[in-house]
Design an enzyme around this catalytic site. Structure first.
Site, PDB file in Angstrom:
ATOM      1  CE1 TYR A 145       1.103   1.325   3.472  1.00  0.00           C
ATOM      2  CE2 TYR A 145       1.383   1.530   1.102  1.00  0.00           C
ATOM      3  CZ  TYR A 145       1.669   1.965   2.387  1.00  0.00           C
ATOM      4  OH  TYR A 145       2.520   3.025   2.578  1.00  0.00           O
ATOM      5  CG  ASP A 240      -6.024   2.106  -3.130  1.00  0.00           C
ATOM      6  OD1 ASP A 240      -5.527   2.541  -4.193  1.00  0.00           O
ATOM      7  OD2 ASP A 240      -5.386   2.005  -2.070  1.00  0.00           O
ATOM      8  CE  LYS A 268       1.915   1.267  -6.586  1.00  0.00           C
ATOM      9  NZ  LYS A 268       3.259   1.533  -6.090  1.00  0.00           N
TER      10      LYS A 268
END
Length: 430
Positions: A145, A240, A268
């Site tokens: 994702y 990623d 994050k």
């Protein structure tokens, strides 16, 4: 039994104003049944809901809070920053300070752009890769994702897997056509794709350590094959690391594997709990971004001073000794979970890398999304609710990752293992 009456009422009201009552789908507890918890506050390794229940928290805002909730230095630095204003729409020294710190920790990121989310970071990196290579096709992996932008929502993990959304309504078919998908860790599969389309592929984007179908590490052979194929075909390799950056290791997954990507996306932890994303990499590629180059990127709140402060305050506190402590806690916890499952004769596969960990109700092995889908999600739902009753808050989906923070203590770990044992008892008796 814990009482959740206030959370139930709050969810009923929020559902009148927000789809599903939430602003991000996995928060809705659809995968596990029941209503979500509404959180009042967090402190260290614990969170407290509006009914007054206390939990040891392993969600940690889905990863950002590596220093735990309300870290004193982060809070103080943010309080000071707000007195100087919340946004200027003009350059600040904070942006350069954070960029220098990121480059120091992740040297492959020679130049970078700050954005406001991981989705924005991956979306921008893909646009840059297409602009730089003058090609349209991209390759991603089933169960990875990379945010909810159109090109990357095909065969995605995370909430897409939780809600069984396979055909991505709203995504134009032409965009899906230009996104080639391969099974994660499938070396033969990616070689075949490059054999057929190598001169059309702008980039490969991959989670080097997948975290959006539970924790599944990429194999060294798989990731090295991606590096070799993209180099040979003059495509770009994008790691990623929105989740694995500063989580799998201090210097990221690319340091663990000793593989240097062309571009990296971060998020994050890099914001310390505030909305931040970063995309960056090789200088010659990044110079294609406006105003230096022709690939457009802009953002009103990019480089927001509060977000930069949260990121700097967090990264400045990280060091190798802190990671050794967190890694030891994660290892102790995951060994305890596996032992508890074995003692109760429940098939479980437990994965962890650095401060990332997850457990699958699945005898294993679990190496890709097809393996993850063999997990017993019904058992997971029962088990998740049993854990809550014993004061442990884990990700409310079999397809998500849990995290360790610097604030989790040995006592937290011991209590969590005891809670897992008790939850196994509860489910077997229920």
């Amino acid at each position: 039994m814990l009482n959740f009456e206030k959370s139930k009422q709050a969810f009923k009201e929020s559902s009148q104003y927000m789809p599903g009552g939430v602003n991000s789908p996995v928060r809705a507890f659809k995968n596990v049944g029941g209503d979500p918890l509404f959180i009042e506050k967090g402190a260290g390794s614990h969170i407290f809901d509006i009914d007054g229940n206390e939990y040891i928290d392993y969600v940690l805002s889905w990863g950002p809070l590596i220093l735990g909730h309300a870290d004193p230095k982060v809070v103080k630095d943010l309080q000071d920053a707000t007195t100087r204003g919340t946004s200027y729409g003009a350059p600040t020294l904070l942006e350069t300070e954070l960029a220098k710190k990121i480059h120091e920790i992740v040297p492959s990121v020679e130049m970078m752009r700050m954005v406001s989310s991981g989705t924005e970071a991956t979306m921008s990196a893909i646009r840059l890769a297409r602009g730089y290579t003058h090609r349209d096709k991209i390759v991603k992996f089933v169960g990875n994702y990379h945010g909810h932008s159109d090109s990357l929502l095909v065969d995605a993990g995370s909430g897409v897997a939780t809600f069984n959304v396979h055909d991505a309504p709203g995504v134009p078919k032409d965009l899906a056509y230009d996104t080639l998908t391969v099974a994660y860790n499938d070396v033969a599969g990616i070689k075949n794709v490059f054999k057929a389309h190598g001169d059309e592929i702008a980039c490969v984007i991959v989670e080097p350590i997948a975290g959006n179908m539970g924790v599944i590490p990429g194999t060294k052979e798989f990731l090295q094959t991606l590096r070799d194929l993209t180099t040979e075909s003059h495509s770009l390799l994008i790691f990623d690391e929105v989740m694995s950056g500063f989580r799998a290791a201090y210097h990221g997954a690319q340091d663990l594997y000793q593989i240097k990507p062309d571009l990296t996306t971060l998020g994050k932890v890099v914001g310390g709990g505030l909305p931040v994303g970063v995309f960056g990499g090789r200088r010659d590629i990044m110079e294609y971004i406006t105003p230096d180059g022709p690939v457009y990127h802009a953002g009103t709140l990019s480089g927001n001073p509060l977000a930069m402060t949260g990121g700097l305050s967090t990264l400045e506190q990280l060091n190798d000794d802190l990671y050794k402590q967190m890694f030891a806690r994660t290892d102790e916890l995951t060994r305890g979970i596996k032992q508890a499952a074995d003692d109760h004769h429940v098939p479980v596969t437990v994965h962890h890398v650095g401060t990332m960990w997850s457990y699958f109700f699945n005898k294993g092995p679990v190496n890709n999304f097809a393996d993850v889908q063999k997990s017993d999600v019904d058992y997971f739902a029962k088990f998740f609710k049993a854990l809550l009753q014993h004061g442990v808050y884990t990700a409310p989906s079999q397809f998500e990752t849990n995290f360790m923070s610097s604030k989790h203590t040995k006592e937290d770990i011991q209590k969590t293992i005891a809670a897992f044992n008790a939850a196994f008892d509860d489910v077997s008796e229920g």
